[in-house]
Motif scaffolding. Structure first.
Motif, PDB file in Angstrom:
ATOM      1  N   GLU A 187       1.099  -1.187   0.247  1.00 26.72           N
ATOM      2  CA  GLU A 187       0.004   0.414   0.147  1.00 26.72           C
ATOM      3  C   GLU A 187       1.111   1.421  -0.390  1.00 26.72           C
ATOM      4  OE1 GLU A 187      -2.059  -3.735   1.240  1.00 26.72           O
ATOM      5  OE2 GLU A 187      -0.016  -2.197   1.912  1.00 26.72           O
ATOM      6  N   PHE A 188       1.839   0.906   0.822  1.00 30.22           N
ATOM      7  CA  PHE A 188       3.048   2.653   0.542  1.00 30.22           C
ATOM      8  C   PHE A 188       3.411   3.015  -1.152  1.00 30.22           C
ATOM      9  CE2 PHE A 188       7.525   3.983   1.505  1.00 30.22           C
ATOM     10  CZ  PHE A 188       7.327   5.411   2.325  1.00 30.22           C
ATOM     11  N   LEU A 189       3.574   1.980  -1.645  1.00 35.39           N
ATOM     12  CA  LEU A 189       3.759   2.923  -3.339  1.00 35.39           C
ATOM     13  C   LEU A 189       2.615   2.016  -4.080  1.00 35.39           C
ATOM     14  CD1 LEU A 189       6.683   0.182  -3.542  1.00 35.39           C
ATOM     15  CD2 LEU A 189       7.094   2.302  -3.281  1.00 35.39           C
ATOM     16  N   GLY A 190       1.520   1.654  -3.651  1.00 37.33           N
ATOM     17  CA  GLY A 190       0.411   2.072  -4.544  1.00 37.33           C
ATOM     18  C   GLY A 190       0.522  -0.487  -4.711  1.00 37.33           C
ATOM     19  N   ARG A 191      -0.344  -1.002  -5.012  1.00 45.04           N
ATOM     20  CA  ARG A 191      -0.300  -1.971  -5.453  1.00 45.04           C
ATOM     21  C   ARG A 191       0.302  -2.534  -6.706  1.00 45.04           C
ATOM     22  NH1 ARG A 191      -0.120  -6.946  -2.370  1.00 45.04           N
ATOM     23  NH2 ARG A 191      -1.931  -6.352  -1.223  1.00 45.04           N
ATOM     24  N   GLU A 192      -0.300  -1.414  -7.729  1.00 43.07           N
ATOM     25  CA  GLU A 192      -0.176  -1.804  -8.979  1.00 43.07           C
ATOM     26  C   GLU A 192       1.644  -1.782  -9.211  1.00 43.07           C
ATOM     27  OE1 GLU A 192      -0.779  -0.463 -13.327  1.00 43.07           O
ATOM     28  OE2 GLU A 192      -1.730   0.661 -12.114  1.00 43.07           O
ATOM     29  N   LEU A 193       2.406  -0.571  -8.525  1.00 48.87           N
ATOM     30  CA  LEU A 193       3.706  -0.325  -8.713  1.00 48.87           C
ATOM     31  C   LEU A 193       4.021  -1.638  -8.097  1.00 48.87           C
ATOM     32  CD1 LEU A 193       5.686   1.004  -9.581  1.00 48.87           C
ATOM     33  CD2 LEU A 193       5.965   2.812  -7.719  1.00 48.87           C
ATOM     34  N   PHE A 194       3.683  -2.037  -6.925  1.00 49.41           N
ATOM     35  CA  PHE A 194       4.550  -2.882  -6.102  1.00 49.41           C
ATOM     36  C   PHE A 194       4.876  -4.693  -6.715  1.00 49.41           C
ATOM     37  CE2 PHE A 194       4.899  -6.517  -3.003  1.00 49.41           C
ATOM     38  CZ  PHE A 194       5.473  -6.023  -1.933  1.00 49.41           C
ATOM     39  N   GLU A 195       3.774  -4.832  -7.300  1.00 43.60           N
ATOM     40  CA  GLU A 195       3.555  -5.945  -8.290  1.00 43.60           C
ATOM     41  C   GLU A 195       4.164  -5.994  -8.913  1.00 43.60           C
ATOM     42  OE1 GLU A 195       2.187  -8.756  -6.617  1.00 43.60           O
ATOM     43  OE2 GLU A 195       1.010  -7.867  -5.743  1.00 43.60           O
ATOM     44  N   GLN A 196       3.899  -4.614  -9.692  1.00 42.01           N
ATOM     45  CA  GLN A 196       5.083  -4.698 -11.095  1.00 42.01           C
ATOM     46  C   GLN A 196       6.955  -5.158 -11.115  1.00 42.01           C
ATOM     47  OE1 GLN A 196       4.262  -0.920 -13.588  1.00 42.01           O
ATOM     48  NE2 GLN A 196       2.300  -1.628 -13.879  1.00 42.01           N
ATOM     49  N   ALA A 197       6.871  -4.741  -9.901  1.00 39.72           N
ATOM     50  CA  ALA A 197       8.336  -4.804  -9.706  1.00 39.72           C
ATOM     51  C   ALA A 197       8.671  -6.212  -9.362  1.00 39.72           C
ATOM     52  CB  ALA A 197       8.857  -3.786  -8.604  1.00 39.72           C
ATOM     53  N   ARG A 198       7.541  -6.640  -8.308  1.00 42.14           N
ATOM     54  CA  ARG A 198       8.041  -7.429  -7.422  1.00 42.14           C
ATOM     55  C   ARG A 198       7.807  -9.703  -9.190  1.00 42.14           C
ATOM     56  NH1 ARG A 198       8.692 -10.145  -3.035  1.00 42.14           N
ATOM     57  NH2 ARG A 198       7.040  -9.554  -1.602  1.00 42.14           N
ATOM     58  N   THR A 199       7.448  -8.600  -9.938  1.00 42.41           N
ATOM     59  CA  THR A 199       7.076  -9.104 -11.545  1.00 42.41           C
ATOM     60  C   THR A 199       8.212  -9.600 -12.316  1.00 42.41           C
ATOM     61  OG1 THR A 199       4.810  -9.617 -11.180  1.00 42.41           O
ATOM     62  CG2 THR A 199       5.858  -9.601 -13.193  1.00 42.41           C
ATOM     63  N   GLY A 200       8.084  -8.500 -12.410  1.00 46.18           N
ATOM     64  CA  GLY A 200      10.588  -7.801 -12.255  1.00 46.18           C
ATOM     65  C   GLY A 200      11.000  -9.228 -12.193  1.00 46.18           C
ATOM     66  N   LEU A 201      11.577  -8.679 -10.937  1.00 43.50           N
ATOM     67  CA  LEU A 201      12.154  -9.463 -10.141  1.00 43.50           C
ATOM     68  C   LEU A 201      12.185 -10.826 -10.401  1.00 43.50           C
ATOM     69  CD1 LEU A 201      13.361  -7.409  -6.981  1.00 43.50           C
ATOM     70  CD2 LEU A 201      14.675  -7.507  -8.462  1.00 43.50           C
ATOM     71  N   GLU A 202      11.661 -11.712 -10.107  1.00 42.56           N
ATOM     72  CA  GLU A 202      10.499 -12.899 -10.711  1.00 42.56           C
ATOM     73  C   GLU A 202      11.256 -13.609 -11.972  1.00 42.56           C
ATOM     74  OE1 GLU A 202       6.451 -13.143  -9.650  1.00 42.56           O
ATOM     75  OE2 GLU A 202       6.912 -13.472  -7.368  1.00 42.56           O
ATOM     76  N   ARG A 203      10.431 -12.240 -12.961  1.00 40.30           N
ATOM     77  CA  ARG A 203      10.819 -12.758 -14.361  1.00 40.30           C
ATOM     78  C   ARG A 203      12.166 -12.739 -14.559  1.00 40.30           C
ATOM     79  NH1 ARG A 203       6.078  -9.952 -17.218  1.00 40.30           N
ATOM     80  NH2 ARG A 203       4.143 -11.708 -16.862  1.00 40.30           N
TER      81      ARG A 203
END
Length: 208
Positions: A187-203
């Motif tokens: 919630e601190f960064l915004g769920r969408e931005l947070f999930e984008q960052a997480r997905t990018g690292l995983e990929r």
């Protein structure tokens, strides 16, 4: 004035990159024009031809790093490319020498380093989510978050030793990237931005 040749541009970039590496390793005071020229394989006169003085060369390095940071923010956050492994790989490949320089510049102190810190705070504040607490002091949040993230850069030697791997290697960058996301509420960064960052690292990790 003679036209600027491609060879001139290549020499200028090489001198700048060598200067960034030496400034990061030794500090500006202990680095000389002659030492930069020797490491770059050019004459001291050519360094002065392109940059004039060591202080002007440092200013060029500051401007180059600031331009790089702006470009990555624009491409990654504004352009919504954080989840693309190609973007993550590009940052991990190109950022280390610039971040090492920035870490040393922040410790040594310079107008350029101060400007970079201030701009990073402003960029961070702009992209923080307001949804979790609209009344929060977002300027303070952005300042502290920026200081915490840059602290990893400033302390990269200690972080690398504690991790048992180079912070700027793909493995080290992945571990610290995941740890930062683990410590930050979505919630601190915004769920969408947070999930984008997480997905990018995983990929990106899946490509290693």
């Amino acid at each position: 004035m003679r036209p600027v040749s491609e060879e001139d541009l290549t020499a200028r970039a090489r001198i700048r990159d060598v200067a960034m590496a030496l400034f990061a390793e030794r500090g500006v005071k202990a680095t000389t024009i002659r030492g930069i020229a020797e490491a770059a394989g050019v004459s001291p006169g050519l360094v002065q031809h392109h940059f004039g003085s060591k202080e002007e060369l440092r200013h060029a390095c500051d401007e180059y790093v600031l331009s790089y940071v702006r470009e990555q923010v624009e491409t990654g956050i504004t352009g919504r490319n954080l989840e693309k492994p190609e973007f993550v790989e590009s940052v991990h490949r190109t950022a280390p020498p610039l971040m090492k320089y920035l870490g040393r510049a922040l410790v040594d102190g310079s107008p350029g380093a101060a400007a970079m810190f201030d701009e990073l705070v402003s960029v961070t504040e702009k992209h923080l989510s307001r949804d979790d607490d609209p009344q929060a002091d977002h300027r303070a949040r952005a300042t502290v978050l920026t200081a915490m993230k840059l602290g990893i850069t400033v302390l990269h030697e200690h972080v690398s030793r504690a991790l048992g791997t180079d912070l700027h290697s793909p493995q080290g960058a992945l571990r610290t990237g995941r740890a930062q996301l683990d410590l930050i509420r979505p919630e601190f960064l915004g769920r969408e931005l947070f999930e984008q960052a997480r997905t990018g690292l995983e990929r990106f990790e899946g490509r290693q």
